[in-house]
Design an enzyme around this catalytic site. Structure first.
Site, short mmCIF file in Angstrom:
data_model
loop_
_atom_site.label_atom_id
_atom_site.label_comp_id
_atom_site.label_asym_id
_atom_site.label_seq_id
_atom_site.Cartn_x
_atom_site.Cartn_y
_atom_site.Cartn_z
N LYS A 33 0.95 -1.29 -0.07
CA LYS A 33 -0.10 0.01 -0.03
C LYS A 33 0.79 1.27 0.00
O LYS A 33 1.44 1.35 0.75
CB LYS A 33 -0.96 -0.01 1.08
CG LYS A 33 -1.67 1.16 1.35
CD LYS A 33 -2.59 1.17 2.47
CE LYS A 33 -2.26 1.62 3.49
NZ LYS A 33 -2.14 3.24 3.79
N ASP A 60 -3.26 4.35 -2.17
CA ASP A 60 -4.15 4.84 -1.08
C ASP A 60 -4.15 6.19 -1.05
O ASP A 60 -3.65 6.72 -0.23
CB ASP A 60 -3.80 3.90 0.10
CG ASP A 60 -4.59 4.47 1.47
OD1 ASP A 60 -5.89 5.02 1.21
OD2 ASP A 60 -4.21 4.32 2.56
N LYS A 62 -7.17 7.97 -1.38
CA LYS A 62 -8.48 8.42 -1.00
C LYS A 62 -9.19 9.62 -1.62
O LYS A 62 -9.43 10.65 -1.02
CB LYS A 62 -8.42 8.79 0.55
CG LYS A 62 -8.07 7.49 1.47
CD LYS A 62 -8.01 7.70 3.05
CE LYS A 62 -7.49 6.79 3.89
NZ LYS A 62 -5.92 6.58 3.57
N ASP A 65 -13.71 14.46 -4.33
CA ASP A 65 -13.91 15.88 -4.84
C ASP A 65 -15.25 15.73 -5.83
O ASP A 65 -15.96 14.75 -5.63
CB ASP A 65 -12.62 15.89 -5.83
CG ASP A 65 -12.33 17.35 -5.94
OD1 ASP A 65 -13.38 18.18 -6.42
OD2 ASP A 65 -11.06 17.71 -5.70
N THR A 119 -11.30 4.98 11.13
CA THR A 119 -11.22 4.57 12.41
C THR A 119 -10.81 5.56 13.32
O THR A 119 -11.04 5.16 14.69
CB THR A 119 -10.48 3.11 12.23
OG1 THR A 119 -9.52 3.76 11.75
CG2 THR A 119 -11.21 2.04 11.58
N ARG A 210 3.28 -1.16 10.67
CA ARG A 210 4.29 -1.33 11.59
C ARG A 210 4.67 -2.79 11.95
O ARG A 210 5.91 -2.92 12.35
CB ARG A 210 4.07 -0.34 12.68
CG ARG A 210 4.41 1.05 12.31
CD ARG A 210 3.64 2.12 13.09
NE ARG A 210 2.31 1.94 13.09
CZ ARG A 210 1.30 2.93 13.81
NH1 ARG A 210 1.95 3.68 14.56
NH2 ARG A 210 0.11 2.87 13.56
O1 C5P Z 1 1.19 0.46 11.01
P1 C5P Z 1 -0.28 0.14 11.13
O2 C5P Z 1 -0.58 -1.49 10.82
O3 C5P Z 1 -1.06 0.83 12.09
O4 C5P Z 1 -0.66 0.75 9.49
C1 C5P Z 1 -2.10 0.65 9.14
C2 C5P Z 1 -2.22 1.58 7.62
O5 C5P Z 1 -3.66 1.69 7.53
C3 C5P Z 1 -1.78 2.98 7.69
O6 C5P Z 1 -1.20 3.32 6.61
C4 C5P Z 1 -2.82 3.75 8.04
O7 C5P Z 1 -2.69 4.93 7.37
C5 C5P Z 1 -3.91 2.77 7.42
N1 C5P Z 1 -5.09 3.14 7.73
C6 C5P Z 1 -5.72 2.96 9.05
N2 C5P Z 1 -6.92 2.98 9.73
C7 C5P Z 1 -8.04 3.49 8.64
C8 C5P Z 1 -7.42 3.37 7.04
C9 C5P Z 1 -5.97 3.46 7.07
O8 C5P Z 1 -4.86 2.25 9.83
N3 C5P Z 1 -9.02 3.68 8.85
#
Ligand code: C5P
Length: 230
Positions: A33, A60, A62, A65, A119, A210
């Site tokens: 992603k 990603d 998003k 517009d 979220t 992460r």
């Molecule tokens: O490091 P981690 O597993 O928390 O990363 C989750 C990824 O998913 C990040 O790129 C974050 O921006 C994305 N994301 C999220 N919650 C959302 C939409 C996208 O954590 N509702």
């Protein structure tokens, strides 16, 4: 094409760090992603380089517009050859329909996914923007709207996956972030689920950042998650 449900979120500040990280993992074990940060530093060239290395890309960005502008952006994104793109479902029916029509014209059609409610947003955040029902109800109504308007699926929390699966059926693609293998750091995520529970709840794709990108051995971390899913 990989059958892995894992999408690794590459949130790195420079394109060279993204590329360096990508060297450490196998395109057969995941998709990648690319979000705002990586895309703004590496641009289309970064996407093309990762695709040349064999990775399928979820771009990603998003989009949100007016319908014409959103459809044009989706068209250009699709022409990069990416596997998945997304728009905000709150852009409404006409915007999603315009994006969906733009996808239908493409020779290589990416999956068009709609973001429901971020979220990070709580009930009080929704109230501040004039939405007075629960986040769960808002997610479900945006998922239904996205499906009606031609989106292939939604980004949602794994905790909402089973409700959306019931309402929108088996063919609707559910992409869920906020995934944490048992025992790993939660970081700033609040409503988390393990990879196994998320798949059991109906997720098709797990966005994981992460726990893989910050691991001492990302390849090992990724394969350990895959083993828990097999
Ligand atoms: O490091 P981690 O597993 O928390 O990363 C989750 C990824 O998913 C990040 O790129 C974050 O921006 C994305 N994301 C999220 N919650 C959302 C939409 C996208 O954590 N509702």
């Amino acid at each position: 094409m990989t059958h892995s449900p894992i999408i690794v979120a590459l949130d790195f500040p420079t394109a060279s760090e993204v590329l360096e990280f990508a060297q450490t993992i196998d395109p057969k074990t995941c998709r990648l992603k690319i979000g705002f940060e990586s895309f703004l530093t590496g641009g289309p060239a970064l996407v093309e380089q990762l695709q040349k290395q064999g990775f399928e890309i979820f771009l990603d960005l998003k989009f949100h517009d007016i319908p014409n502008t959103t459809a044009s952006a989706c068209r250009v994104a699709a022409q990069l050859g990416v596997w998945m793109i997304n728009v905000h479902a709150s852009g409404g029916q006409q915007m999603i329909e315009a994006a969906s029509s733009a996808m239908a014209e493409q020779r290589q059609r990416p999956l068009l996914i709609a973001v429901t409610v971020l979220t990070s947003m709580s009930q009080s955040d929704l109230n501040q923007i004039g939405i007075n029902h629960s986040p769960e109800r808002q997610v479900l109504s945006l998922a239904k709207l996205a499906q009606l308007s031609g989106a292939d699926g939604v980004v949602c929390s794994a905790q909402e996956a089973s409700t959306i699966r019931k309402a929108c059926g088996q063919d609707f693609t559910l992409v869920t972030p906020g995934i944490r293998p048992a025992g790993s750091a939660t970081n700033d995520q609040r409503r988390i689920m393990t990879p196994q529970d998320a798949i059991a709840a109906g997720s098709d794709y797990l966005v994981i950042g992460r726990p893989i990108t910050q691991a001492d051995d990302p390849n090992k971390a990724l394969n350990e998650i895959l083993i828990t899913l097999s």
